[in-house]
Design a protein around this motif. Structure first.
Motif, mmCIF file in Angstrom:
data_model
loop_
_atom_site.group_PDB
_atom_site.id
_atom_site.type_symbol
_atom_site.label_atom_id
_atom_site.label_comp_id
_atom_site.label_asym_id
_atom_site.label_seq_id
_atom_site.Cartn_x
_atom_site.Cartn_y
_atom_site.Cartn_z
ATOM 1 N N ASP A 79 10.242 8.020 -3.904
ATOM 2 C CA ASP A 79 11.088 9.229 -4.147
ATOM 3 C C ASP A 79 11.384 9.635 -2.912
ATOM 4 O O ASP A 79 12.065 10.815 -2.432
ATOM 5 C CB ASP A 79 11.061 10.441 -4.996
ATOM 6 N N ASP A 80 10.662 9.941 -1.843
ATOM 7 C CA ASP A 80 10.534 10.957 -0.594
ATOM 8 C C ASP A 80 11.123 9.408 0.471
ATOM 9 O O ASP A 80 11.555 10.484 1.548
ATOM 10 C CB ASP A 80 9.248 10.689 -0.171
ATOM 11 N N LYS A 81 11.740 8.815 0.462
ATOM 12 C CA LYS A 81 12.833 8.263 0.986
ATOM 13 C C LYS A 81 11.576 7.562 2.612
ATOM 14 O O LYS A 81 12.995 7.136 3.367
ATOM 15 C CB LYS A 81 13.747 9.060 1.450
ATOM 16 N N LEU A 82 10.662 6.867 2.347
ATOM 17 C CA LEU A 82 9.790 6.880 3.619
ATOM 18 C C LEU A 82 9.191 5.534 2.677
ATOM 19 O O LEU A 82 9.029 5.369 1.483
ATOM 20 C CB LEU A 82 8.959 7.634 3.993
ATOM 21 N N LEU A 83 9.029 4.480 4.491
ATOM 22 C CA LEU A 83 7.628 3.809 4.095
ATOM 23 C C LEU A 83 6.943 4.066 4.463
ATOM 24 O O LEU A 83 6.481 4.625 5.684
ATOM 25 C CB LEU A 83 9.156 2.564 4.895
ATOM 26 N N ARG A 84 5.744 3.899 4.012
ATOM 27 C CA ARG A 84 4.473 3.765 4.318
ATOM 28 C C ARG A 84 2.848 2.099 4.347
ATOM 29 O O ARG A 84 3.449 1.704 3.634
ATOM 30 C CB ARG A 84 3.146 5.011 3.111
ATOM 31 N N LEU A 85 2.599 2.607 5.621
ATOM 32 C CA LEU A 85 1.816 1.123 4.984
ATOM 33 C C LEU A 85 0.444 1.299 5.431
ATOM 34 O O LEU A 85 0.173 2.708 5.960
ATOM 35 C CB LEU A 85 2.677 0.029 6.939
ATOM 36 N N ASP B 45 18.872 9.025 -0.311
ATOM 37 C CA ASP B 45 18.309 8.876 -1.640
ATOM 38 C C ASP B 45 17.121 8.108 -1.922
ATOM 39 O O ASP B 45 16.567 7.603 -1.333
ATOM 40 C CB ASP B 45 19.062 9.274 -2.849
ATOM 41 N N ARG B 46 16.298 8.104 -2.949
ATOM 42 C CA ARG B 46 15.345 7.221 -2.959
ATOM 43 C C ARG B 46 14.986 5.870 -2.799
ATOM 44 O O ARG B 46 16.232 5.440 -2.762
ATOM 45 C CB ARG B 46 14.909 7.748 -4.728
ATOM 46 N N ILE B 47 14.425 5.411 -2.244
ATOM 47 C CA ILE B 47 13.805 4.034 -1.761
ATOM 48 C C ILE B 47 13.790 3.797 -2.709
ATOM 49 O O ILE B 47 12.383 3.352 -3.845
ATOM 50 C CB ILE B 47 12.887 3.212 -0.945
ATOM 51 N N THR C 249 9.901 -8.358 9.425
ATOM 52 C CA THR C 249 11.381 -7.419 9.238
ATOM 53 C C THR C 249 10.574 -7.369 7.575
ATOM 54 O O THR C 249 10.286 -7.495 6.788
ATOM 55 C CB THR C 249 11.896 -7.983 8.430
ATOM 56 N N ILE C 250 11.017 -5.897 7.357
ATOM 57 C CA ILE C 250 11.015 -5.248 6.211
ATOM 58 C C ILE C 250 11.623 -4.697 5.890
ATOM 59 O O ILE C 250 12.924 -3.987 6.114
ATOM 60 C CB ILE C 250 10.341 -3.580 6.548
ATOM 61 N N ALA C 251 12.614 -5.139 4.610
ATOM 62 C CA ALA C 251 13.712 -4.767 3.649
ATOM 63 C C ALA C 251 13.857 -3.557 2.172
ATOM 64 O O ALA C 251 12.891 -3.911 2.181
ATOM 65 C CB ALA C 251 14.995 -5.564 3.107
ATOM 66 N N THR C 252 14.490 -2.848 2.463
ATOM 67 C CA THR C 252 14.291 -1.804 1.593
ATOM 68 C C THR C 252 15.916 -1.518 0.780
ATOM 69 O O THR C 252 16.947 -1.992 1.734
ATOM 70 C CB THR C 252 14.141 -0.002 2.679
ATOM 71 N N ALA C 253 15.724 -1.069 -0.114
ATOM 72 C CA ALA C 253 16.619 -0.988 -1.142
ATOM 73 C C ALA C 253 17.218 0.530 -1.965
ATOM 74 O O ALA C 253 15.885 0.632 -2.426
ATOM 75 C CB ALA C 253 16.870 -2.287 -2.964
#
Length: 914
Positions: A656-662, A685-687, A698-702
């Protein structure tokens, strides 16, 4: 005579009046038993009706008249329409009603909509229903008059009946056995007439040829009818098994599944029917995966109050209202019945050495027995009922709790040592501390008291809002558990501090006991269930309700763990004792640790870890055997997806926070994408989903913002893909990394690895919720709210449509070898398919929507994530169509003791596994 018969329970008369009036306005021909006549006066009306409506309510379930009317209608093969007036406390609903589709007329339901549904049901297959009723009446009349040949069908009417029988074998209500015999008798009479005619006009040879042809045709027709009948029986047993399991009667469900499996096994021609095979394998798997009941002890003629395992686990003692104590072997063999009490026997307990058994009775006495069933000593213990007897850990003392508000301590020879006085109500529970130095008592005055053996009151524990029915020290002596009529269990520390309160039972709790290892608490209740609570041994707080054991048809009273903790025995108002297997299941393992919906689950590429993402704002890491390893807690909002890098060293989370965390495998946060300096690059918006490319770079997000973003692993935004017009629900890299598939409510898009559109198409009539590449990269699977999974090649050419789900499909995944496809739907069910679209089995266990599926890279293991807050690990070794025999063997092994020792089985059921 009326066409529709209505059965109801008298307390529901007002509730059904509106429905009855509405049916009358539609000019429906109805007969209703307003006078509450017995079955003998209503049989004719049921016979004449083509449809029987049964109003389901707690009153109707308990009504003997309603049950008789229902069973009579079932015997006569009538179409049955169940109408639910109230759906609370519907335990014990008749299996035939449980398997049918219900029409709901509860106070919360829209009456007009429900009535339209009822009318539609009444008008469905009406021609079939009327013919069924007519031929049932004719068949009954024929049977009643000694099967007089003059009453048989002839000519066109016989042909019509034969056609109806052949083409309607699977339409409810199905043809009855009497109808089969009636139509078959007409057919044989016709054949005999044909033979007589042919004999008069043909030479012997010609007649033989013709009759041979007729006979062969009759044989083929009979064989076809036999096959249809057997198929119907297989389906019926499978559906009955599922209905019984849903209603909490797991053991009975397992027997029905076995009947279906054995019939399928003997009908070689059914092996070509993939759907039929899947239906049976589903029933067998469901029973084996989720069943806990291992045996059922039947022999008492009245309610069973208490049960006790001997310390060596070789004996089980039971105490009953029928004034007897019975001794059983663990396999269910009744060894002996002990008589001597003059009133109901309330309690039994073995001495620590297992050589002596104590029983307490409503007559105020305690009997001490040896294993041969001889009374060693009778103690006139109390002037009122003895509710509980317990030996001290060293066996030197026996405590008796009574309705006279006292607990007495005795030496085994019957010498009174002391009396504990101070309770202001009947004493229902007593428990020695493990060191034998103190004693706890539970009283109907709502108190738990702790005493010295000399009778000094050390502690009074208050907090329950009603009478306390049981108390039990934990094996280490540090904790006490108490059960109450206020429907709660309370855990107390040694000094009397309340630790926590457990809630979940719907009615009075009759008792609570600890498992031998102290990690599980079992509670029994008037709500007909036993609940198992898993405890955190460090904090002593309950972490979760582990399981609810359902199956008893009455209140559950006493319980006893086997010495090894692998079995639990429970005694009930229904006159039985059930033995429950508590060890790890062979086919499933449920991971419960999340406090909200689990949105995603993934195996690491090496298969040694499992990660789950939840709406409780956490990601959990588990070993592949289900042990929790770590919790990632930096997330401030719901987490919708988690994924591993190809080397398994890095974990990415989105939500929900629209961020990616590793993160690393130890749960340490490594990086947040985008960084503070590039927050303008993040999604709006949310991922929903995230995926690593096969090379890990590469990282893909929808995202719900209708875009796909490609990120470099160092955090740089490479590209934003804007082809979709609505939220993107899922994304998947091809195994070679050259393509990316994304799906949304609008369409499916195939991109190359740089983000260029290769193709785009609308594959479903409803929103697409999930997408997955096969391991060889040649096939793409899409799952949709249109209840299907579709298989495509890379160019968007449809290869196969997988149909079978009854609800929208939200998850899809390929097995590591690409030969099996798993799809999960809104109803919590998972279907496994062969690559060619053949259904294998439906996995049932989740109580809500499936959100994620992941196959283990090496093992036959599938993980599923659900909105019911749980993850299930499914062992798939026994759920493909080549192992029907193996599933039958394992189910037979499970029920073997029951089939061998239960006295109430028919010979046919006892031979199920021969």
């Amino acid at each position: 005579m009326a066409e529709i018969f209505i059965s109801y329970s008298s307390p529901d008369k007002d509730a059904i009046q509106r429905i009855y009036d509405a049916l009358n306005r539609e000019k429906k021909d109805i007969w209703i038993n307003w006078e509450e006549n017995p079955l003998t006066q209503t049989e004719t009306e049921i016979e004449a009706a083509h449809t029987c409506i049964f109003f389901i309510s707690p009153h109707a379930i308990q009504s003997e008249r309603c049950t008789q009317e229902l069973e009579y209608a079932i015997q006569r093969g009538k179409r049955i329409i169940p109408i639910v007036l109230r759906d609370d406390q519907l335990k014990g609903v008749h299996p035939e009603l449980a398997r049918l589709n219900w029409v709901f007329f509860r106070q919360t339901d829209d009456f007009n909509g429900a009535f339209e549904s009822l009318l539609k049901t009444l008008d469905t297959d009406l021609d079939h229903i009327k013919k069924h009723s007519r031929w049932q009446q004719l068949a009954k009349e024929w049977d009643k008059k000694q099967r007089n040949n003059h009453l048989l069908l002839r000519g066109s009417e016989l042909e019509a009946a034969e056609q109806w029988f052949t083409t309607n074998a699977e339409i409810e209500p199905k043809p009855t056995q009497l109808q089969r015999e009636y139509i078959d008798a007409g057919r044989k009479a016709r054949t005999r007439g044909q033979r007589r005619l042919l004999a008069g006009v043909s030479v012997a040879l010609g007649a033989s040829v013709i009759l041979g042809g007729v006979a062969f045709g009759q044989y083929l027709r009979a064989e076809r009818l036999r096959m249809l009948a057997l198929t119907g029986q297989i389906i019926s047993h499978s559906k009955t098994a599922e209905a019984l399991f849903t209603s909490g009667q797991g053991f009975e469900a397992q027997l029905e599944a076995l009947k279906a499996g054995h019939k399928l096994q003997t009908a070689n021609w059914t092996r070509q029917d993939s759907q039929l095979n899947a239906t049976v394998i589903t029933a067998l798997h469901h029973s084996l995966a989720w069943g806990r009941e291992r045996n059922q002890l039947e022999g008492h003629t009245d309610r069973v109050w208490d049960v006790s395992y001997s310390p060596d686990g070789e004996w089980i003692a039971t105490a009953s209202n029928d004034q007897t104590v019975k001794l059983w072997r663990p396999d269910g063999t009744l060894v002996r019945t002990l008589t001597g009490h003059t009133e109901q026997v309330r309690t039994v307990s073995f001495a620590p050495d297992g050589q002596t058994l104590a029983s307490g009775s409503l007559d105020g006495t305690v009997n001490l027995w040896n294993q041969e069933g001889t009374v060693i000593k009778t103690i006139a213990a109390h002037d009122n009922a003895v509710n509980r007897v317990r030996f001290s850990p060293d066996g030197e003392l026996l405590a008796t709790a009574s309705d006279d508000q006292t607990v007495k301590l005795w030496q085994p020879d019957g010498t009174l040592v002391g009396t504990l006085e101070g309770d202001q109500g009947q004493v229902y529970g007593v428990s020695f501390s493990p060191d034998g130095e103190t004693l706890a008592t539970a009283s109907w005055d709502g108190m738990v008291k702790v005493w010295t053996l000399e009778g000094e009151e050390l502690l009074t524990l208050t907090g329950h809002d009603a009478g306390v029915t049981g108390v039990s020290f934990s094996p280490d002596g540090k904790t006490m558990a108490s059960s109450s009529a206020d429907n709660t269990i309370k855990l107390w520390s040694q000094d009397g501090t309340l630790i926590t309160t457990l809630t979940g039972h719907e009615n009075l709790i009759n008792g609570v006991i600890w498992s031998p290892d102290g990690q599980t608490l079992a509670s029994s209740s008037d709500d007909q269930t036993v609940k198992l609570w898993r405890l955190d041994v460090e904090t002593l707080h309950a972490t979760s309700l582990q399981q609810t054991l359902t199956g008893h048809q009455g209140a559950v009273y006493g319980m006893s763990f086997s010495p090894d903790g692998q079995m639990l025995a429970s005694a009930s108002l229904d006159k039985t004792v059930k033995l429950w297997q508590l060890g790890e299941r062979q086919l499933v393992d449920t991971l419960k640790g999340h406090q909200d919906a689990v949105n995603s689950v993934r195996f690491s590429p090496q298969g040694n870890y499992l990660a789950s993402a939840s709406s409780d704002n956490t990601v959990k890491l588990w070993q592949s055997d289900g042990k929790e390893l770590a919790k990632l807690q930096e997330n401030s909002d719901r987490v919708y997806d988690v994924n591993f890098s190809p080397d398994g060293e890095t974990i990415v989370t989105v939500g929900d926070d629209k961020l990616l965390r590793l993160w690393n495998q130890e749960g340490k946060l490594l990086k947040t994408l985008p960084g503070e300096e590039n927050l303008e690059d993040r999604h709006r918006d949310r991922i929903n989903r995230v995926s690593f490319s096969p090379d890990g770079e590469t990282i893909a997000t929808a995202s719900e913002d209708a875009t796909v973003k490609l990120w470099n692993r160092d955090g740089t935004l490479l590209k934003t893909l804007n082809e979709h017009s609505s939220g993107v629900n899922d994304i998947s890299f091809s195994p070679d990394g050259e393509m990316i598939a994304s799906v949304s409510d609008d369409n499916t898009v195939i991109w190359d690895k740089t983000g260029t559109v290769l193709s785009s198409w609308q594959p479903h009539e409803e929103p697409i919720k999930a997408v997955s590449f096969s391991p060889d990269g040649e096939t793409i699977a899409t799952a949709s709210e249109d209840k299907t999974v579709k298989l495509w090649n890379k160019d968007g050419v449809l290869l196969q449509t997988l149909e079978g789900h009854d609800n929208p499909v939200y998850a899809v995944a390929f097995s590591a070898d690409g030969q099996t496809i798993a799809s999960g739907s809104l109803d919590g069910q998972i279907t496994l398919w062969q690559r060619d679209g053949t259904p294998i089995v439906t996995l049932k266990g989740h109580q809500d929507e499936i959100r994620g599926l992941s196959f283990h890279p090496d093992k036959q293991l599938l993980a599923s994530a659900s909105l019911d807050n749980s993850i299930i690990l499914w062992n798939l070794e026994d759920v493909n169509q080549t192992v029907l025999d193996n599933l039958l063997v394992r189910n037979c092994d499970w029920v073997g003791d029951y089939l061998k020792t239960n006295p109430n089985l028919t010979d046919r059921d006892r031979a199920l596994c021969n």
